[in-house]
Design an enzyme around this catalytic site. Structure first.
Site, short mmCIF file in Angstrom:
data_model
loop_
_atom_site.label_atom_id
_atom_site.label_comp_id
_atom_site.label_asym_id
_atom_site.label_seq_id
_atom_site.Cartn_x
_atom_site.Cartn_y
_atom_site.Cartn_z
CG HIS A 7 26.02 -17.59 7.19
ND1 HIS A 7 26.39 -16.67 6.22
CD2 HIS A 7 26.74 -17.27 8.30
CE1 HIS A 7 27.29 -15.84 6.71
NE2 HIS A 7 27.52 -16.18 7.98
CE LYS A 22 -17.10 13.42 8.66
NZ LYS A 22 -16.61 14.34 9.70
NE ARG A 23 -15.31 18.73 -0.26
CZ ARG A 23 -15.23 18.66 -1.59
NH1 ARG A 23 -16.17 18.02 -2.28
NH2 ARG A 23 -14.24 19.23 -2.24
CG ASN A 24 -13.79 12.94 6.81
OD1 ASN A 24 -14.41 13.89 7.27
ND2 ASN A 24 -14.29 11.72 6.78
CB THR A 27 0.36 32.58 18.49
OG1 THR A 27 -0.44 33.61 19.09
CG2 THR A 27 1.21 33.20 17.38
CG HIS A 28 -0.57 30.07 22.39
ND1 HIS A 28 0.25 29.23 23.12
CD2 HIS A 28 0.09 31.26 22.33
CE1 HIS A 28 1.34 29.88 23.48
NE2 HIS A 28 1.27 31.11 23.02
CB SER A 75 -19.38 3.89 5.54
OG SER A 75 -19.34 3.93 6.96
CD GLN A 109 32.40 -9.62 10.78
OE1 GLN A 109 31.35 -10.07 10.31
NE2 GLN A 109 33.11 -10.30 11.66
CD GLU A 122 21.80 -1.71 10.11
OE1 GLU A 122 22.46 -0.99 10.87
OE2 GLU A 122 22.31 -2.42 9.21
CD GLU A 126 -7.84 12.57 9.53
OE1 GLU A 126 -8.55 13.31 10.22
OE2 GLU A 126 -8.28 11.54 8.97
NE ARG A 156 -3.72 2.08 2.71
CZ ARG A 156 -4.97 1.93 2.30
NH1 ARG A 156 -5.35 0.79 1.75
NH2 ARG A 156 -5.86 2.90 2.44
CB SER A 206 17.12 -8.76 13.05
OG SER A 206 17.45 -8.25 14.33
#
Length: 447
Positions: A68, A270-272, A142-143, A265, A214, A311, A277, A4, A309
């Site tokens: 290995h 609604k136009r979210n 602001t705030h 649904s 190493q 990475e 998000e 996805r 593991s």
């Protein structure tokens, strides 16, 4: 990462097929460099180059038995050569992480190039939209509370400047990751020597780690993942702003909404802001990966495997997600709807309260003591706010104010253009100065 959120080009970078192909690139670079040095017969190096193949399915099949991955890789590639006498020179003088870490640097280089391109494209869209709304008045908050006027273009210019810093950060972090090492099991280069190591890395287009155990030291990886987390944080910052501005009671901006898109649904109206998000949520994943990258720095002695593991998850996932998020946000910014009339309506909704700071400054400048001025301005502001009446009308009828400001001076105090008079100068600092007689918007359009 799940399909996805995986774009095809970045997905190929982290595929098993590409990983093993990069491992083979390192092996062949080592063999050819050793052939030039007279260690490996040149005809053997040529045969390996011509015949060696890294078949992901075969490697994974062998690994399921030998447990290995690098040994499975060398066995499968050796089989593909078809000549045991030639194949014996494969992996000569190398240890597993000579191959794995150096090849990983090649993968990260490719991933970083994709992300840098994404950032540049995103910056171009921000540039265009900032100039489009350079003089579109908007209330600064602001705030979460109305403060003083800005322009919507100024807000986007802030995003652009941050994106430019992210480009610089990514380039620095990618350069720190463009490092190979062929110095053996404990980093002492006892088998091939520093000169051969440097020549192999040069052949691959990498710098050589001046010193390693190493493994290449994981502070480099932590810096790289930190940079990805910063990019994700910037995108979350922008997405959060758009989400707030899209609220019904604000409705100054709206993320794109497709013709057949459905928002709920249960509630057809609604136009979210679902894309924003989504970006906010994915940023949390990238940030959490940063913590794991930092924990990978501390390994036992010259090497343990605890980082490996981790990475396998955080490097593909972080680069894949940032690539996806940048593409998504580029579309959002490029196609978002902006409502200048609503911005102006919101700016004016408090009937001039947003000029209280300018009024305070003006009456102080004319000689009114600051504390006395603050009290007079605040009393009028609070009364106007509570009664939802005109702040300007109130101060125009207050003798404490009019003693210092006549009607012309008051008009100057409540002049929106005065508040925005330095927007062009700020744009010049962000985007570069324009020629005399040329507006900043014309400069951008002519690039």
């Amino acid at each position: 990462m799940i399909p996805r959120y995986t774009r095809s080009e970045m997905g190929r970078v982290w595929s098993d097929a590409n990983k093993y192909a990069k491992w083979l690139d390192v092996e062949l670079a080592a063999t050819e460099t050793l052939a030039e040095a007279g260690v490996v017969p040149k005809d053997v190096a040529a045969k390996l180059r011509a015949n060696a193949k890294a078949d992901a399915a075969r490697i994974n099949d062998i690994e399921s038995r030998v447990k290995h991955d690098v040994i499975a890789f060398t066995m499968a590639v050796g089989e593909s050569v078809g000549d045991p006498l030639a194949a014996r020179w494969l992996h000569y003088g190398l240890t597993s992480n000579d191959v794995v870490d150096t090849a990983q640097a090649l993968q990260i280089r490719d991933a970083a190039q994709i992300i840098e391109r994404d950032l540049v494209i995103f910056g171009e869209v921000l540039d265009l939209r900032a100039h489009e709304f350079r003089q579109t008045p908007q209330i600064g908050r602001t705030h979460g509370i109305h403060a003083e006027p800005i322009t919507f273009g100024l807000k986007i210019a802030n995003w652009f400047a941050e994106n430019q810093r992210n480009i610089g950060r990514l380039r620095d972090a990618a350069a720190q990751m463009a490092i190979g090492k062929i110095s053996g099991a404990v980093g002492n280069a006892s088998h091939l020597g520093p000169d051969i190591e440097a020549r192999i890395c040069q052949r691959l287009g990498l710098n050589v780690a001046p010193v390693a155990s190493q493994v290449i030291q994981r502070d480099r990886h932590a810096q790289f993942v930190s940079t990805l987390a910063l990019i994700a944080a910037t995108l979350e910052k922008i997405s959060t702003e758009i989400r707030h501005l899209q609220r019904t009671e604000v409705r100054e901006v709206e993320e794109p909404f497709g013709g057949e898109q459905r928002g709920s649904s249960a509630m057809p109206h609604k136009r979210n802001p679902v894309s924003c998000e989504q970006i906010s949520g994915l940023a949390r994943v990238v940030r959490s990966n940063m913590v794991a990258a930092y924990e990978n720095v501390a390994l036992w002695h010259e090497r343990d495997i605890s980082h490996s593991s981790v990475e396998r998850v955080i490097l593909p996932d972080s680069t894949i997600l940032v690539d996806y998020m940048l593409s998504k946000m580029t579309t959002i910014i490029g196609e978002m709807r902006v409502f200048p009339q609503r911005m102006m309506k919101n700016l004016e909704s408090t009937h001039g309260l947003v000029y209280s700071g300018q009024l305070l400054q003006d009456v102080v400048e004319k000689g009114m003591p600051r504390d006395e001025a603050y009290k007079a301005v605040q009393e009028n502001a609070m009364a106007a706010f509570e009664s939802d009446t005109s702040f300007r009308d109130r101060v125009a009828a207050d003798a404490r104010i009019t003693k210092y400001l006549d009607p012309a001076a008051l008009a100057h105090t409540f002049d929106l253009n005065r508040q925005l008079r330095y927007v062009d100068a700020i744009f010049d600092r962000v985007f570069g100065a324009h020629r005399a007689g040329e507006t900043a918007h014309e400069k951008s359009a002519g690039r």
